[in-house]
Design an enzyme around this catalytic site. Structure first.
Site, PDB file in Angstrom:
ATOM      1  N   LYS A 268     -14.775 -38.694   1.642  1.00  0.00           N
ATOM      2  CA  LYS A 268     -14.805 -39.028   3.065  1.00  0.00           C
ATOM      3  C   LYS A 268     -15.701 -38.021   3.782  1.00  0.00           C
ATOM      4  O   LYS A 268     -15.534 -36.819   3.616  1.00  0.00           O
ATOM      5  CB  LYS A 268     -13.395 -38.998   3.653  1.00  0.00           C
ATOM      6  N   ARG A 342      -4.783 -49.205  -3.244  1.00  0.00           N
ATOM      7  CA  ARG A 342      -4.509 -50.453  -3.966  1.00  0.00           C
ATOM      8  C   ARG A 342      -4.264 -50.195  -5.445  1.00  0.00           C
ATOM      9  O   ARG A 342      -3.566 -50.947  -6.109  1.00  0.00           O
ATOM     10  CB  ARG A 342      -5.658 -51.439  -3.728  1.00  0.00           C
TER      11      ARG A 342
END
Ligand code: BES
Ligand code: MN
Ligand code: ZN
Length: 490
Positions: A268, A342
């Site tokens: 990030k 996920r």
């Protein structure tokens, strides 16, 4: 804030008196109180500027508080939460130690059953009476907490509602406290320890599948996401199984518990990492809901799954281009290590189907920034093709005020997640509709016939400024929603 809020008797509580907007005089139901107070309520009502807007408060004297209920036509069950929040702050400023509520004259069939209204009132009080002070150090400017606040209930229906609201508020605040715990302290191991402690104190059973066992079982999602951290990942399993519900349906609640999300090698950038301690909020919502479900001893069998991992970077980390094998045998080409939620959820969903043999599954996750773009912080996004489950979630959301909005998940979306060199990729080559991509990916890990809902809470799990109910930080979104949802099966 008050150290705690509890029910009990008191000789001289602050009388909290409700008046609708633009009331010309003190309502008849309160005239005895006003007379005993020497007309203090009437004087407060006349103070310049007081309009009786929802939650507007005026101190009449040190024993009487006037609170606006807003316009009568707009008065609804949810108003009581706002009122509770504003009143508890006023009581805090007054350094009150006890309060009683005088709002019966405002309640009607239209607003719903009394216990529900008083539940909302207590929820509002408990949620607003929260701050993160575990880390106050030697130079803090914050005032120390006040003692306990006692609420005096006039009747049994009031008492039941208040007690339930306080319990739910406490479970929510419990989730918020852990959600706010920073990643240098709150690691996957910390989560496991905290879950064990909470289970012991509430009577839940708790089992932790540690890193070694996860490797042995082939949980490639959880293992790969968590491998780059010095504190290894684990799967926490909590169970509430009251004897009277042994033969009933089993509900599995799954919560994304990424204790910190750096993005991994798909790092990030531009400070996008800041705030990623909240990436465990799905798991904290489930943990808080289990706290409430156990405390209220709901007659439903519930199994909670918290796949806990820290998404970090080191020589062992997984990387973009890796192909990994998941717990259900699916192979996944990792296209983006920042689509880690996920992957850990997928293995937990497989566990819910295979090992728990759940009849219904709901997962909560701070899964995508895309859902924040789409829905902001007004509601969570819900994916659910089962009409019955969706109706239960919608009804629960209506009751608790934790709003949800349906998003689509179609066969086209599922096909889009198929990769060239493996069964699936964890993120498609274009960012289009990426909350849906997340849901579509997850759908490959849930047995096709099982009712399942995926709730993306990235936009609602924390607030960036104080609101009526919540101070800056985690909201505990999902605790009350999931408790209410589970109760619908009772
Ligand atoms: N934890 C983030 C999602 C998130 C972003 C939550 C901002 C709260 C605020 C998640 O793991 C993530 O990084 N998602 C990516 C998905 C993408 C790589 C497909 C995102 O949202 O950009
Ligand atoms: Mn991520
Ligand atoms: Zn994440």
């Amino acid at each position: 804030v008050f150290k705690s809020i509890r029910l009990g008797p008191s000789r001289s509580p602050v009388r909290v008196c409700g008046v609708f907007a633009e009331a010309a005089r003190v309502p008849g139901a309160l005239s005895d109180i006003d007379r005993a107070a020497g007309g203090a309520l009437a004087r407060a009502l006349k103070t310049p500027g007081f309009k009786g807007d929802l939650g507007e408060v005026r101190t009449a004297d040190d024993r009487h508080l006037l609170v606006g209920l807003g316009r009568e036509a707009d008065f609804k069950a949810a108003s009581l939460r706002t009122i509770g929040a504003r009143v508890v702050r006023a009581l805090d400023r007054m350094k009150a130690s006890a309060a009683s509520f005088h709002i019966d004259h405002a309640l009607s069939k239209k607003t719903g059953p009394t216990d529900r209204l008083f539940q909302n009132l207590a929820e509002g009080m408990a949620l607003a009476n929260f701050r993160v002070d575990s880390f106050d150090g030697s130079v803090t400017k914050r005032e120390p907490s006040l003692g306990a606040l006692t609420i005096v209930a006039a009747r049994a229906t009031q008492r039941d509602g208040l007690a339930r609201g306080l319990a739910l508020g406490e479970s929510t605040n419990y989730a918020r406290r852990i959600a706010a715990t920073p990643p240098n302290i709150c690691t996957p191991a910390f989560i496991a320890q905290e879950a064990r402690r909470m289970a012991r104190s509430t009577g839940l059973s708790c089992k932790v599948i540690d890193y070694r066992e996860a490797v042995k079982r082939g949980m490639g999602g959880l293992v790969n996401v968590g491998r780059g951290s010095d504190v290894k990942p684990c799967l926490v399993v909590l169970e509430h199984s009251p004897p009277r519900a042994r033969r009933a349906k089993t509900i599995a609640l799954v919560g994304k518990t990424i204790t910190y999300d750096t993005g991994g090698y798909s790092l990030k950038v531009n400070n996008g990492m800041k705030g990623m301690k909240y990436d465990k909020c799905g798991g904290m919502a489930v943990l808080g809901a289990m706290h409430a479900i156990a405390t209220l001893d709901l007659p439903v069998r519930v199994v909670a799954l918290l796949p806990a991992a820290e998404n970090m970077v080191n020589g062992e980390s997984y990387r973009p281009d890796d192909i990994i094998t998941m717990y259900n045998g699916a192979t996944v080409e990792v296209t983006n290590t920042d689509a880690e939620g996920r992957l850990v959820l997928a293995d937990a969903l497989t566990y819910a189907c295979r090992d728990v043999e759940a009849d219904v599954i709901v997962d909560l996750a701070t899964l995508t920034g895309g859902v924040v773009v789409a829905l902001g912080s007004w509601c969570a996004g819900v994916f659910c093709d089962d009409d019955d489950v969706r109706r239960r979630i919608d009804a629960a959301a209506e009751t608790t005020g934790e709003r949800v909005w349906r998003l689509p998940l179609w066969p086209d979306h599922r096909e889009f997640m198929r990769a060239k060199h493996a069964d699936l990729w964890n993120s498609g080559p274009k960012r289009d509709g990426h909350p849906i991509q997340g849901a579509a990916f997850l759908s490959f890990f849930v047995d096709e016939k099982l009712p399942w809902a995926h709730i993306d809470i990235a936009g609602v799990s924390n607030v960036e400024a104080d609101t009526d109910l919540f101070c800056l930080g985690p909201t505990g979104y999902g605790v009350r929603l999931m408790t209410e949802f589970v109760e619908s099966y009772g």
